[in-house]
Structure formats: C-alpha cells, structure tokens
Design a protein around this motif. Structure first.
Motif, mmCIF file in Angstrom:
data_model
loop_
_atom_site.group_PDB
_atom_site.id
_atom_site.type_symbol
_atom_site.label_atom_id
_atom_site.label_comp_id
_atom_site.label_asym_id
_atom_site.label_seq_id
_atom_site.Cartn_x
_atom_site.Cartn_y
_atom_site.Cartn_z
ATOM 1 N N TYR A 200 0.820 -1.208 0.000
ATOM 2 C CA TYR A 200 0.000 0.000 0.000
ATOM 3 C C TYR A 200 0.856 1.260 0.000
ATOM 4 O O TYR A 200 1.977 1.264 0.522
ATOM 5 N N ARG B 135 -1.246 -1.675 -5.399
ATOM 6 C CA ARG B 135 -2.432 -1.472 -6.234
ATOM 7 C C ARG B 135 -3.412 -0.500 -5.601
ATOM 8 O O ARG B 135 -4.365 -0.073 -6.220
ATOM 9 N N ARG B 136 -3.174 -0.211 -4.332
ATOM 10 C CA ARG B 136 -4.120 0.654 -3.626
ATOM 11 C C ARG B 136 -3.365 1.702 -2.830
ATOM 12 O O ARG B 136 -2.339 1.414 -2.217
ATOM 13 N N ASP C 124 -5.038 2.665 -7.698
ATOM 14 C CA ASP C 124 -6.005 3.744 -7.480
ATOM 15 C C ASP C 124 -5.861 4.293 -6.073
ATOM 16 O O ASP C 124 -5.293 3.644 -5.201
ATOM 17 N N GLU D 83 -7.719 6.306 -2.765
ATOM 18 C CA GLU D 83 -8.930 6.723 -2.045
ATOM 19 C C GLU D 83 -8.558 7.822 -1.075
ATOM 20 O O GLU D 83 -7.448 7.843 -0.558
#
Lengths: 595, 181
Positions: A235, A275-276, A318, A320
């Motif tokens: 992450y 990926r996040r 992506d 958040e």
C-alpha cells in the motif's frame, strides 16, 4: 437542521463496503449528515458492521470532531493556535458570542449554534480562522463575523453562504522548483515506466530525498525496504494530516499541485508494486475534499489511475481519500494507519515499521505530501538534478510555512541550507525576537540563533515557522502549546496523559502569578519523565516548548515567580468563600492567611 | 554504649479514611523493630495534639477544609521530610469526587433535603472546620518531598520506605510494590 431519521445508516455503511476498517469514514458521514453520532446509531452500526458496540464507541469517542450531543445546525470552531491569538482571536470570539447571545461550549437556547475552540486548522497565514460545520473561513475580522452571524440568524444553509467567505488564497510568496514550475500530469509516470522500477529507486537514491514530515528518513531506503517486504498486498499512504500548529504548506500543495502529489504516489506504487493507495486528509481540510476527488477522477480519465495505467499491462493503481476527524496524533504514521483501519488513532509499537507491517499489517509506504511531490519531480527530472539543490546531507528544496509577526505570511520554497535570517528578511520580520521552527514539537530559537540553517544537519523542520516579535511573551507561547499537547495526547500511556496535564496545570499556575522555583523544578522533572517514558513522539516532545523557552527566555518565567520555595496552587482564603456564604460565618477560623 | 538517636515521626490523616494508618499498623511484628529506630510525635497513635520538630511527617488524605491547612502547615514547618502517603494525599482521591458537585448542592442535600430531615439547618459553629469548595492534593498547598502511592500503600511498601529513610538512603520501591493491576 437534519433530523435523526434523515441519517441513512444502511446507505452510508453500504457506501463503505460494510467494512469495519472504514469506520472512521462511516462515522464522519453519520456526523456530517445527522449533526451528531447518537447512542442508538452506535448500536445500529454495530449490527450493520457485525462488530461489538464497544469497538464503534471507542472510535467514536476518540476523535474531537465526533460528538454524541447536538452542536446545533451551525458548529463554529475557532482555531486556537498562538498565532490566532496574536491576531486577536480571543476578542473576536467574544465579539461573535455577544452578537449571537452565546456562551462558548454551550448550545444556544434555540438549538441553532454552538461555539468552541479547536486546535490549529492549517490557516496560520490567514489567522484568525474558524471552521463552520467543518468548512474553513480564514482572515476573520468583525465585518466577516457580522456576516457569519447574520447568515446564521437567517438560518441560511451553508451551501448558500457567499463563496467569498470560504476563499483561501495560497499565499505562495517564494516559489521554487516544486511550486514554481508547471507540471504536466503524466510526465513523471511516463519517465518512470520508461526507466523501470529498479532504475526509479536508483534515481530516488541518487537524489538523496529525505522525508519531509520532519524525521528525514531516506525515502529510497523506505521504498526499497517496502518493495522487498513480503505480503499479500502493498500500500501507498500519503500523510496529509498536517496537524502541527503553524504548518500549512501541504494545504497549498493539495489545493494547487494535487496532480504532483498523486503522481508521486503513483510512482511509488509502481516502485513498490502497490495497487491501492490512500490520501489521509485531515478533517480540517474538508474544503479540499471535493476538489481532490475531481482531480482523482480526471486522472482516471487520463489513464493515470485505474487499470493498465498509461497502457502498461498490469499496472493497476487507485487512490482513495480518507478524512481525519480532528486528531493531531494521527499525523504519527502508525496512528494514522490505525485510523485508516477504523480504530482510535493510537500509535503502534515500532518496530515493525509500516514498510514491513503497515495498513492491514501489510507492507506500506507512508510519506508526507511534500515527499511525494518531490518524488514526482525526481522521477521527471532525475536524481542528479535534485541532489544538486540544497546541501550535501539535505538535498532539494523545503517548503516553509511562515506565519506570525511578519509582513508577508505564506509559503516559501528554499533550497535546504537557507538561513533563518534570510527567511526573516524575505517575509518582512525585521523585529523578530524568536521563531518556533517546526511547530510546538519542534525547536524554539531565539534571536541569537538566527544564523542557523534549515537543514537536517542543523535545524530539522517539517516546515512550520512561527515568528514572534519583541513584544510577544514567550511564556504565553509555551503555555498555549502545553494546552495543545494536553488536549491532543491520545491517552494511551500514563506518562503522556498525566504528564501533559501536569505541565499545563503548572503553566497555568505560573500564569496566575502563583509560581515558585519549586514549580520550575517540577516541570523539568516532568519533562524528563515524558522524554524517557512516553510511548511515542508526541509525549517525547510535549515538554520541548516549556524547556526551550525556559532556557532561552528565562526572564519570561522569572518575573512570574512569586517566591523561591513554594506557593500554593490556589487562593486558600478564596476557596473558603463559598462555604462562608453558605454558613454565614466570618469568624477567625473561617479565614486563612494567604502567606 | 549509647543508643543511636531515634528518628522522630509525626503522622496525621486529613481528608482520608485512616486506611493508610491501618496499613502502617499492618507491618505487624515489625512494629517492634520500628519503635527501636523511631519515636512517634503527633500522631493518632500517640494522641499528641501538636507536633514539635520532627524528621519525618507522614500525611494521609487530601485537603478539604481550613483545619487541614493548619495541620498541614504545622507539619511542613516542623518536619524535615514530608511524605504524601496514599492516593488521597497525592491526588485528592475519593474525597475529591465531590469536586464535581457544587458545594451549595452538597450542603442542601446533607442538611436540608436528606431523608428524615425536618427543618434542617446548616451548622455555623466556629468550632467546625470550614470546607473548601474543592478538595485538593496536599502538593497544591505545601511543598512535598516524597510521594508514597497506593490505596493504601501496602504495609511492606511503608516498611521499606521508612527503613530506607531511617537508614539515610533515598527511598526506593521496587516495581512490584507500586503496581496494583
């Protein structure tokens, strides 16, 4: 005012994937749509999320912006940093309360409005400032407060308030390579893809980039270690919980250079195989939320986020945005991760550091907003270019948030190595007497040290630069900071929970003119305990403002000491007054000499 | 051979429950050893009403009224070393729970509205100590040299503490004597 039944709990929980790890975000939305987090909502959330109620409650009660009792249709929170106070915040708050016939910290009779203080909201260059229902209004004066009072009386919804109230200029006074040059979204990513992950890390290493949050850990080392660490997922977390009083450069980076920051995070994702990613945005920057979401949406459209970024097969990433809820401690990386996981923001034991066990115990890179912006620049322009700026040990430039007694408060970008004196001349602070560098947990320097330089090897800084002129009372500055730390201590460890309160009480005792040499001695003792016993950096540094001002501005303390030996903490005779009134006594035994 | 000079010790209980004194008595048979090295001045044990110059003053309880202040100041004036003993002396303890209640409400509840009261009056005799609006730890009224925590401090802790002082050592309590969970 929204009624409780308007609060669509199942809808909110569904929006956050029924995941208890998103509890802080869920509670934030409940708070925002209901105005409170009522007790029965906690029960309902426990059912919907399938976790014990106590888990919901421990999180709900931890964050300053969550509350069970109603704060009315309009909640007004005045920023209470020392810089706000110097700009007349106390008098303005009183003026505002009188206009609306209010008492601070008491909901108005008609349930309309509530006024209180909050910790610095990242607008020290435009102090005094306030938050109304979480949205910042800077540069307060009587005229602007009159307008706010009128709008409240007219019960105008916040969405219909004049936008000029919420306008927040960037105040970039001295741009450099980071803020002054145009950046084409995708430029750094294209270079990264052309170069490959290994070469990108090598560039970062050659650039000698060190973390901009204050600690100065080498970024390439952190990323490389995270990349190597095994886990189910990696992450990227951007720490935008810019809570250190007097700091606001991340606000400006996010307001006007968000692409640079997000691009830096994406470069990191490529380098470590994530990926996040998360942007942990402090709740006080609520006004930036929509704008940042639209930047993310635009980047998805441009193929800079999402699946197969820039056509590269398998490069999915992506971001958040998670909003904080008024907790300074969440700026500490492990507390921030706890908060991202929906828990109270209490720092973890380190090691293991997040690069090995971070979000959901997986390898995680946590970096400051400015660090990611620098990383994007390095990816675009190369490590050698960056390393040529600044000093050998501190490469690149540093964003400095200047506020307080100066003519031109705002953000300044300097190559590392710039002297304090230079910054003071540039911002128009000729009669500066002291500077609080890097906020309350940083270093207080006196006019004797103005030749020191901004660099990790001399004056390490996360970027705050609060200037105090000769007229300012450095004791009051330190006292303001002790109140800040006592409020922001997370309460997990006793040395910090109790120590910060004792410091605050002793400073208040001195302020009330009841100080003695004994109290000075006690404060030094408490400092020792905090430094050696506290669980995290907050406690370790909480006594810094007191100790440093004591050392550098002893006069400010000594003229407050009443006697050398000891002085009671309260007015002995005065404390008997109530009982005298109740009993009607006035005999000799009903009095105490205050010697 | 002359006996070594005995240490003079004074003790008192202010806004406390005498639990710390009970704990002192709990050193049981060691009391015989104790009286070999110490002599008690003002104390509930001796019933001496005022203390003279002493080596050690042991204060139990917080400060809740004017009389407490007089006693405490007398102790501070006369005792070389003053020890805040137990939770109440150190923090205010259980008596300080009343700090959240307004003194007016307190008096009204006790003397006017209490169950079984009729025509109750608030006493105003000068002989009665006048209460403060809040209960305070003794460290807020006088300088304190040592804090001996516990509710009450265990007998062994009191014993260790006093014998350290009597031997002229800096009192040092092991972790086991200081933690209660």
């Amino acid at each position: 005012m929204p009624e409780q039944d308007v609060c669509d709990l199942p809808g909110i929980v569904a929006r956050w994937q029924h995941d208890p790890a998103n509890l802080v975000q869920i509670l934030r939305e409940v708070q925002e749509s209901c105005g409170t987090i009522p007790s029965d909502a906690l029960d309902r959330l426990a059912q919907l999320l399938g976790v014990p109620r106590v888990r919901i409650e421990s999180t709900a009660s931890f964050y300053a912006f969550f509350h069970a009792e109603s704060h009315g249709a309009y909640e007004i929170l005045f920023s209470d940093n020392i810089v706000d106070r110097m700009a007349g915040k106390e008098a303005l708050k009183q003026y505002f309360c009188e206009r609306l016939w209010l008492e601070p910290r008491k909901l108005s009779e008609d349930g309309l409005v509530y006024v209180d203080d909050t910790a610095d909201i990242g607008l020290a260059d435009q102090a005094p400032a306030l938050l109304v229902n979480g949205y910042a209004i800077p540069s307060l004066d009587k005229a602007r407060l009159d307008l706010v009072a009128e709008l409240i009386r007219a019960r105008k919804p916040l969405a219909d308030w004049p936008p000029m109230l919420f306008e927040i200029p960037d105040n970039v006074r001295k741009p450099g390579p980071l803020m002054g040059e145009a950046f084409a979204p995708g430029a750094a990513l294209k270079a990264t893809l052309a170069r490959g992950a290994d070469a990108t890390l090598a560039e970062l290493d050659a650039a000698n980039l060190r973390g901009r949050g204050g600690a100065g850990f080498k970024t390439a080392t952190k990323w490389a270690s995270c990349r190597k660490a095994e886990g189910e997922a990696h992450y990227v977390v951007c720490n935008a919980d810019e809570g250190e009083p007097g700091t606001f450069k991340d606000r400006v980076l996010l307001a006007s250079h968000a692409d640079l920051v997000f691009e830096g995070m994406t470069v990191c994702a490529r380098a470590i195989g994530a990926r996040r990613g998360f942007l942990y945005l402090r709740g006080e920057y609520r006004n930036l939320h929509e704008k940042l979401k639209s930047v993310l949406a635009a980047r998805r459209e441009q193929g800079l986020l999402g699946r197969n970024i820039l056509g590269e097969d398998g490069f999915d990433f992506d971001i958040e945005i998670h909003l904080g809820a008024g907790a300074y401690i969440c700026g500490e990386e492990s507390a921030l991760i706890e908060s991202l996981e929906g828990k109270p923001g209490k720092p973890r034991n380190r090691p293991p550091f997040p690069d090995r066990r971070g979000y959901r115990d997986q390898p995680t890179v946590v970096n400051n907003v400015e660090t990611f912006a620098c990383a994007a620049k390095i990816a675009e322009k190369g490590g050698a270019w960056f390393a040529a700026l600044g000093t050998p040990q501190s490469a690149g430039t540093k964003l400095v948030s200047v506020s307080g007694d100066c003519k031109r408060p705002g953000v300044y970008e300097y190559p590392f190595g710039a002297s304090v004196r230079q910054i003071l001349i540039d911002c128009g602070a000729e009669d500066a007497h002291a500077v609080q560098v890097s906020g309350p947990s940083g270093t207080c320097i006196s006019f004797r040290e103005f030749d020191r330089r901004i660099a990790f090897e001399d004056l390490a800084t996360a970027g705050a630069f609060m200037v105090f002129s000769r007229e300012r009372d450095m004791f009051e500055v330190a006292r303001n900071f002790t109140h800040f730390f006592a409020h922001e201590s997370c309460g997990f460890c006793t040395p910090c929970r109790v120590g910060t309160s004792l410091l605050k009480n002793t400073m208040d005792k001195l302020a009330a003119g009841k100080g003695s040499a004994y109290d000075m001695h006690e404060m030094k003792h408490i400092m020792h305990i905090l430094r050696s016993m506290a669980h995290c950096g907050l406690g370790h540094t909480a006594a810094n403002p007191v100790v440093q001002t004591m050392e550098k501005f002893p006069d400010a303390y000594e003229r407050r000491l009443k006697r050398l030996d000891f002085e009671p903490a309260f007015d002995l005779d005065g404390a008997l007054q109530t009982a005298r009134l109740i009993t009607g006594r006035d005999d000799a035994w009903a009095h105490l000499a205050n010697e | 051979m002359t006996e070594p000079k005995k240490l003079k010790v004074a003790t008192c209980s202010l806004a406390g429950c005498f639990g710390c004194h009970m704990s002192l008595l709990d050193i049981d048979e060691k009391l015989f050893e104790l009286v070999k090295v110490v002599e008690f001045d003002r104390s509930p044990i001796t019933d001496i009403k005022h203390c003279g110059p002493c080596d050690i003053g042991i204060v139990e309880g917080g400060v809740c009224n004017a009389e407490n202040v007089h006693v405490l100041k007398e102790f501070r004036k006369n005792c070389r070393v003053l020890v805040a003993t137990g939770a109440c002396a150190i923090t205010g303890g259980i008596p300080a729970w009343r700090n959240n209640v307004d003194l007016w409400d307190c008096f009204q509840e006790v003397y006017h509205y209490g169950i079984g009261l009729e025509n109750g009056q608030i006493p105003n005799d000068p002989e009665l100590p006048l209460p403060f609006d809040k209960v305070h730890p003794i460290g807020e009224v006088v300088r304190v040299d040592h804090f001996l925590p516990g509710c009450p401090p265990p007998a062994d802790a009191i014993w260790k503490f006093l014998t350290d002082l009597a031997a002229g050592r800096e009192p040092k309590l092991e972790y086991e004597m200081l933690h209660y969970d």
